[in-house]
Write a protein that holds these residues in place. Structure first.
Motif, short mmCIF file in Angstrom:
data_model
loop_
_atom_site.label_atom_id
_atom_site.label_comp_id
_atom_site.label_asym_id
_atom_site.label_seq_id
_atom_site.Cartn_x
_atom_site.Cartn_y
_atom_site.Cartn_z
N GLU A 17 -7.54 -1.66 -11.79
CA GLU A 17 -6.84 -2.74 -11.10
C GLU A 17 -5.68 -2.18 -10.29
N LYS A 18 -5.20 -2.96 -9.34
CA LYS A 18 -4.05 -2.54 -8.54
C LYS A 18 -2.85 -2.37 -9.45
N PRO A 19 -2.22 -1.20 -9.42
CA PRO A 19 -1.08 -0.97 -10.32
C PRO A 19 0.15 -1.76 -9.91
N ASP A 20 0.95 -2.11 -10.88
CA ASP A 20 2.20 -2.84 -10.64
C ASP A 20 3.33 -1.82 -10.57
N ILE A 21 3.54 -1.29 -9.37
CA ILE A 21 4.57 -0.28 -9.17
C ILE A 21 5.38 -0.62 -7.93
N HIS A 22 6.60 -0.11 -7.86
CA HIS A 22 7.49 -0.32 -6.72
C HIS A 22 7.62 1.00 -5.97
N GLU A 62 7.70 -2.23 0.64
CA GLU A 62 7.55 -2.37 -0.80
C GLU A 62 6.08 -2.48 -1.18
N ASP A 63 5.29 -3.18 -0.35
CA ASP A 63 3.88 -3.38 -0.66
C ASP A 63 3.07 -2.17 -0.20
N HIS A 117 0.36 3.75 1.91
CA HIS A 117 1.71 3.21 1.87
C HIS A 117 2.44 3.65 3.12
N ARG A 123 6.26 6.76 -5.04
CA ARG A 123 4.91 6.92 -4.47
C ARG A 123 4.40 8.34 -4.66
#
Length: 278
Positions: A185-190, A175-176, A170, A214
């Protein structure tokens, strides 16, 4: 005198809070193996290296440079003592000295290697290679963790028997984030950090870094693996390598070893980079 019971802790937040009290750059490796096996495997890897890739700042290309001199020293069971909450000697703290620390933490199967503190330079290229070698030769898991202040980069790589299982990166306020994994799987986090668009943003206020998404994401993964990163740093007491810890990590470290590596590369007048002359 009553003995103090060891603290059994998990995660990275104690370490991250400490490092943000100074210059927040670092690189480290955690290896699921004994401290003696880990140090021995690390030294064997470094002794087996004949060349290093280094950037040519005229062409900005990587090129191999021959190692013409190397000296490695391993000191076991160095003293462990209470340090200051701030490690920056310019801000009332203590001066960190060069050296590679190997830590055996109470209640953990992992050996923590503090590869560099307060800088992240050639470690960007070297640490992944070292972790891969340790994971392969010891036939175990190893995970890296690195953070750079200039770009706001943070990232880790988890390996098992030399094979990459998961990678996370990161950069700054993006944001990405980059994520690849054979485990999930890729986590859905901000993961964006504080910005001046936040309602409660105040540039003069010190934010709690442990609340950054993060950092919480990394912390949760290290906890799941059973790893604790102590808040500590290397100092020199009367010329002797010593480990200083802060209050959050008191009585979490069972043993600390110190490895110093001095290397001179071909065409170097003086090897001043902390990665090549710890």
């Amino acid at each position: 005198m009553n003995e103090i019971s060891p603290q059994i802790k998990l995660g990275v937040l104690d370490f991250i809070k400490m490092i943000y009290n100074g210059h927040p750059e670092y690189s480290l490796i955690a290896v699921k193996a004994s401290i003696d096996d880990t140090v021995q495997a690390f030294i064997e890897f470094r002794e087996g290296q004949q060349v290093k890739e280094r950037r040519d700042y005229k062409t900005f290309r990587m090129k191999e440079r021959k190692i013409v001199h190397r000296s490695i020293r391993w000191e076991q069971n160095i003293p462990i003592r209470r340090g200051k909450e701030r490690y920056d000697d310019d801000d009332g703290g203590e001066e960190i000295v060069w050296g590679i620390l190997f830590l055996q933490v109470y209640g953990s199967e992992w050996t923590v290697i503090l590869r560099s503190l307060c800088w992240l330079r050639d470690e960007i290229d070297d640490v992944p290679k070292e972790a891969k070698s340790l994971s392969t030769n010891l036939q175990t898991k190893a995970i890296t963790l690195m953070e750079g202040e200039t770009t706001g980069y943070i990232g880790y790589e988890l390996l098992k028997n030399g094979e990459l299982l998961e990678k996370f990166e990161h950069d700054g306020d993006d944001e990405d984030f980059y994520f690849e994994s054979k485990l999930r799987e890729k986590p859905d986090i901000h993961l964006n950090r504080y910005s001046d668009e936040d309602e409660d943003y105040n540039p003069d206020r010190e934010y709690d870094v442990s609340t950054q998404p993060r950092n919480q994401f990394v912390d949760a993964f290290f906890r799941e693996l059973g790893i604790y990163l102590p808040a500590c740093y290397p100092v020199s007491d009367d010329g002797k390598p010593t480990l200083a810890f802060v209050a959050d990590s008191e009585n979490t470290i069972e043993r600390a070893d110190w490895v110093s590596v001095e290397e001179k590369l071909e065409n170097d007048r003086i090897e001043a980079d902390p990665d090549d002359a710890e």
